[in-house]
Design an enzyme around this catalytic site. Sequence first.
Site, PDB file in Angstrom:
ATOM      1  N   CYS A   1     -12.831   1.361   8.813  1.00  0.00           N
ATOM      2  CA  CYS A   1     -12.119   0.754   7.689  1.00  0.00           C
ATOM      3  C   CYS A   1     -12.201   1.631   6.441  1.00  0.00           C
ATOM      4  O   CYS A   1     -13.277   2.117   6.094  1.00  0.00           O
ATOM      5  CB  CYS A   1     -12.722  -0.608   7.357  1.00  0.00           C
ATOM      6  N   SER A   2     -11.091   1.786   5.739  1.00  0.00           N
ATOM      7  CA  SER A   2     -11.115   2.509   4.469  1.00  0.00           C
ATOM      8  C   SER A   2     -11.779   1.635   3.412  1.00  0.00           C
ATOM      9  O   SER A   2     -11.727   0.402   3.478  1.00  0.00           O
ATOM     10  CB  SER A   2      -9.689   2.876   4.034  1.00  0.00           C
TER      11      SER A   2
ATOM     12  N   LYS B   1      -9.746   6.959   4.910  1.00  0.00           N
ATOM     13  CA  LYS B   1     -11.037   6.583   5.484  1.00  0.00           C
ATOM     14  C   LYS B   1     -12.187   7.160   4.676  1.00  0.00           C
ATOM     15  O   LYS B   1     -13.178   6.478   4.427  1.00  0.00           O
ATOM     16  CB  LYS B   1     -11.096   7.076   6.946  1.00  0.00           C
TER      17      LYS B   1
ATOM     18  N   HIS C   1      -9.100   4.408  -0.811  1.00  0.00           N
ATOM     19  CA  HIS C   1      -7.750   3.843  -0.751  1.00  0.00           C
ATOM     20  C   HIS C   1      -7.474   2.911  -1.940  1.00  0.00           C
ATOM     21  O   HIS C   1      -7.366   1.694  -1.777  1.00  0.00           O
ATOM     22  CB  HIS C   1      -7.587   3.088   0.578  1.00  0.00           C
TER      23      HIS C   1
ATOM     24  N   CYS D   1       0.813  -1.216   0.000  1.00  0.00           N
ATOM     25  CA  CYS D   1       0.000   0.000   0.000  1.00  0.00           C
ATOM     26  C   CYS D   1       0.846   1.266   0.000  1.00  0.00           C
ATOM     27  O   CYS D   1       0.305   2.371  -0.066  1.00  0.00           O
ATOM     28  CB  CYS D   1      -0.947   0.006   1.202  1.00  0.00           C
TER      29      CYS D   1
END
Length: 397
Positions: free
Chosen positions: A222-223, A341, A345, A92
């Site tokens: 969670c994103s 968030k 992402h 990431c």
Amino acid sequence: MSLKEQFGKDVLITGWGHSKFGKLSDDTLESLIVQVATDAITTAGIEPGQVDEIYVGQFNSGMMPLAFPSSLALQVSPDLANVPSTRVENACASGSAAFQQGTKSLLAGTARTVLVIGAEKMTHAGADVVGAGLLGADYDMAGKPSTTGFTGLFAEVAKHYAKRYDAGGKLGDVLGTIAAKNHRNGVDNPYAQLRKDLGEEFCQTVSDKNPLVADPLRRTDCSPVSDGAAAVVLSVSPTGGATDPVRLAGFGQANDFFPTDRRDPTAFEATRVSWQRALAMAGVGIEDLDLAEVHDCFTIAELLMYEAMGLTQPGQGSRALSEGWVHKDGKLPVNVSGGLKSKGHPVGATGVSQHVLAAMQLTGTAGDMQLAAPRRAAIQNMGGVGIANYVSILEAV
């Protein structure tokens, strides 16, 4: 000592492009790359033929069949024919890894103008494919079945943190406050995937609309899975672009050991080292920053970032929230963009996106997101659970 003093030359962000993040069904990886690369070249005020080198950050990890996208940027113009182009992958943190590789080409003198792109297509793939792809960034879980995926890994971090520091049982409320802050900020970001102010009560409460994904992390912790791309042009001198350039004052990278049993799950020690290296190169302290864009793939990650960057002592990250430091009107606003968030992402794009949005702040071109005349910003991007860590310090010219 700044980067320029250490290496004898500037590294400037002179142009940028950014797509919307979200489920972009009408876009391909190619169309996203071409869009943001074209915008970056245009805003830098250069011609495609002036680009000496290209770096493309993309994780992929089996989420799409095309695993060789380095030449897609050449679709922008025939004048990019034969320009060296390299795909960079570090989970990431692939976007920031590409950014640092471009920086090093400038510092080495092998290029004077570099195009850096981060891009990812994820939403077309099934949840099982995305989950397995992301778990490829974990030493212990790669290739193994999991019902909670990467959320489960960060849920374990949250449990360790609660056991070590959260005697009062308030960690869930703290994480909900982080989620609410970033959703509130994301309302003002036209690129963001989730543009809705959900409020603290909703984010702090388990409900049908906000279920537990992996205890103690709720959906709002969670994103989201996202498509998107971003790009910057890096140059050694101003290019007469659409805005003032932004200077890279310092950068740092640090990698931690891969096996879980070789890391303290609440320390993010290599993340801390990457911060220390970037700040030292820039010759500044945390108190000299006006904003930070950090890697809040999960809300527990942002909480640990307050501690890793030195804003608070270990176990005291909640102070940054309760005392208002990291809110938009605080002494160090964190994730004014909404962060991963709210913004989304698309993993390979994230690091480049963070640099673009920080550059917009420093040039006064951030629109409704704009802070009052910031002069210095930090970007933190990581791959895995604190494994591959990158920090950049940008400053207005």
